[in-house]
Motif scaffolding. Structure first.
Motif, PDB file in Angstrom:
ATOM      1  N   ILE A  10       0.817  -1.213   0.000  1.00 29.43           N
ATOM      2  CA  ILE A  10       0.000   0.000   0.000  1.00 29.43           C
ATOM      3  C   ILE A  10       0.852   1.266   0.000  1.00 29.43           C
ATOM      4  O   ILE A  10       0.494   2.267  -0.627  1.00 29.43           O
ATOM      5  N   ASP A  11       1.993   1.238   0.696  1.00 32.29           N
ATOM      6  CA  ASP A  11       2.794   2.466   0.784  1.00 32.29           C
ATOM      7  C   ASP A  11       3.915   2.526  -0.247  1.00 32.29           C
ATOM      8  O   ASP A  11       4.642   3.520  -0.328  1.00 32.29           O
ATOM      9  N   PHE A  20      -1.872  -0.691   8.443  1.00 34.23           N
ATOM     10  CA  PHE A  20      -2.822   0.340   8.027  1.00 34.23           C
ATOM     11  C   PHE A  20      -4.109   0.226   8.818  1.00 34.23           C
ATOM     12  O   PHE A  20      -4.496  -0.854   9.280  1.00 34.23           O
ATOM     13  N   GLU A  42       0.448  -5.197   5.663  1.00 36.53           N
ATOM     14  CA  GLU A  42       0.266  -5.403   4.220  1.00 36.53           C
ATOM     15  C   GLU A  42       0.311  -6.879   3.844  1.00 36.53           C
ATOM     16  O   GLU A  42      -0.272  -7.286   2.841  1.00 36.53           O
ATOM     17  N   ASN A 197       2.832   6.083  -5.237  1.00 36.84           N
ATOM     18  CA  ASN A 197       1.805   6.693  -4.401  1.00 36.84           C
ATOM     19  C   ASN A 197       1.132   7.829  -5.163  1.00 36.84           C
ATOM     20  O   ASN A 197       1.768   8.526  -5.961  1.00 36.84           O
ATOM     21  N   THR A 281      -1.292   7.048  -0.890  1.00 39.29           N
ATOM     22  CA  THR A 281      -0.835   5.660  -0.938  1.00 39.29           C
ATOM     23  C   THR A 281      -0.890   5.185  -2.387  1.00 39.29           C
ATOM     24  O   THR A 281      -1.198   5.946  -3.301  1.00 39.29           O
TER      25      THR A 281
END
Length: 514
Positions: A10-11, A20, A42, A197, A281
């Motif tokens: 996600i990051d 998260f 994640e 992102n 993100t």
């Protein structure tokens, strides 16, 4: 049900250890059925959550295939346009087919009015990026690319200023250049940083990537340009192009995920709506498509605060959206043993006449939508309903038959109310008062096949019998010819309507009383 974990970065820093908060992301990341976990790593993200993070619903809505021009006759060619010039699934045969009677395309997947297909209309042209993996749940943030000749994996943010005809993944108005790429999922590209992102430097909102230029003009020299939400307007938007994918838009440029009905729009001069707020993100905004099952032939204007719908449309009179049956009709000698759809309160299950479900459009030429003068189909055989359906278990009708003025909800947040549908209909289509827009049945002529009387017991019929309780009773009594029942059979005459002048005898009258 089992929960399948795929992991998702996600990051964008490639360690899969960052946690998260589901309450901030807005949906269930780990598949435990709630949206309250505040520390989901994640490495525990599920397949379903991965689809949402990729900006993909559980259906692709046929956004990659070139179904309006499958033979590639030209960028702006539409094989089977509707009355407004927008594409319908092509029914044009392959011009290279040597068969003197070539087969039309008209595939059962595209032309059944059940498969949801995103409409293509005159709409702003956005850059699309592609993930060359199957299934789409296997796609991670760095798999989404646009590519140009010599660098097929170049990402969208690096291609600002690039000519539109060099984009390998295509746009919302163009398919991918390589036909082999048209089997892969695509999505609209947004400006991103080096870690994939979202770039939210413009008021905390994402930036769309579109094609500049003059509306309606196909100019391959036009290029990719950034279109921030905060400055999006009639004079600062991508060019309008034919057969571009149609999306829901919004009038709230400062909060594009605002679901309020008074901010809803479908017009071409507004930026794209997305379903939930975003963070910086790798998540993709969840854009909302407009499907053919909701609006078949209408098209957007510059500013539409309601979904454009032609109330009372006749699906079977539109070329391409349904498969045409053989005009000569059909005859079947068949035994059909199957389950039927369970009836429910206020829900018709089709009854006997629809026990056999017909997939094609059986409207005869000249037939109207409400009276299609169906092509005749003869079935001689036997229809056996011995259970409830275990396969096609969805309701037979599309919507509640007594919908009245109640809005019919869609999964995308825009409702179809009574004004959209037309008077006393369930959906905005004329067939069966809007309840069966996908079903165009023939004139059904059913009968019994007498050959079945001579059929020996088989494995199927044995399911309807029980073991014998003993030897059968084989006593027979001979009935004399003067038995009243036998005499009635032997002495019958054809009815002429006049009892004083009966017609010819059915059999030899020598056994009859004078």
């Amino acid at each position: 049900y089992p929960v399948y974990v795929i992991t998702y970065d996600i990051d964008g820093i490639n360690n899969l250890t960052t946690t998260f908060n589901e309450t901030e992301i807005g949906f269930d990341l780990n598949g435990n059925g709630n949206v309250t976990d505040t520390n989901v790593p994640e490495s525990q993200i599920t397949v379903a959550a991965g689809l949402q993070l990729n900006g993909i619903f559980d259906n692709n809505f046929v956004t990659s295939a070139n179904w309006w021009d499958p033979w590639g006759d030209g960028i702006n060619n539409i094989d089977t346009p509707d009355d407004k010039g927008n594409p319908q699934p092509s029914i044009v045969p392959n011009p290279a087919d040597p068969n003197p009677n070539p087969r039309t395309v008209n595939s059962s997947y595209l032309s059944n009015f059940v498969t949801p297909i995103q409409r293509r209309v005159l709409f702003p042209e956005y850059v699309m990026e592609i993930c060359r993996k199957v299934p789409v749940s296997a796609c991670n943030p760095d798999d989404w690319v646009v590519g140009i000749q010599g660098d097929p994996n170049q990402q969208a943010s690096d291609l600002v200023g690039t000519r539109v005809d060099q984009l390998l993944s295509g746009t919302t108005a163009r398919p991918a250049i390589d036909t082999a790429d048209r089997r892969y999922p695509r999505r609209i590209a947004f400006l991103r940083d080096n870690n994939n992102n979202l770039d939210l430097i413009n008021g905390g909102l994402p930036t769309l990537l579109g094609i500049n230029g003059t509306d309606r003009i196909v100019d391959n020299s036009r290029t990719v340009e950034q279109y921030p939400y905060t400055t999006f307007s009639r004079t600062n938007r991508p060019r309008l192009q034919p057969h571009a994918l149609w999306y829901r838009t919004t009038t709230d440029q400062n909060n594009p995920s605002n679901p309020a009905p008074d901010q809803q729009n479908f017009g071409t001069n507004q930026p794209l709506f997305y379903q939930r707020p975003l963070q910086a993100t790798t998540e993709q905004p969840m854009l909302v498509p407009v499907l053919q099952v909701h609006s078949l032939t209408d098209e957007p204007g510059a500013d539409d605060d309601e979904l454009p719908i032609e109330a009372g449309e006749c699906v079977e009179m539109e070329d391409g959206w349904t498969q045409r049956a053989n005009e000569d009709g059909a005859t079947f000698n068949v035994v059909i043993a199957s389950g039927d759809s369970p009836p429910r309160p206020e829900e018709y299950n089709g009854s006997l006449e629809n026990f056999v479900r017909f997939l094609e459009n059986w409207r005869q030429a000249g037939g109207s939508c409400r009276n299609n003068q169906g092509i005749p189909v003869r079935i001689s055989g036997s229809l056996i309903q011995f259970k409830r359906a275990a396969y096609d278990t969805a309701p037979f009708v599309h919507a509640n038959e007594n919908a009245g003025e109640e809005p019919v909800p869609t999964r995308f947040g825009y409702d179809i109310d009574g004004g959209d549908r037309g008077a006393a209909t369930s959906m905005p289509y004329a067939t069966a008062s809007g309840e069966l827009p996908y079903y165009m049945a023939p004139t059904r002529r059913y009968g019994f096949d007498v050959a079945l009387l001579t059929q020996l017991p088989d494995l199927f019929s044995s399911r309807f019998t029980t073991p014998s309780a003993g030897d059968p009773d084989e006593f027979f009594r001979e009935v004399s010819r003067d038995d009243s029942w036998v005499e009635t059979l032997l002495c019958a005459k054809e009815d002429t309507g006049d009892p004083k002048k009966p017609g010819p005898e059915a059999v030899n009258q020598r056994y009859c009383r004078k």
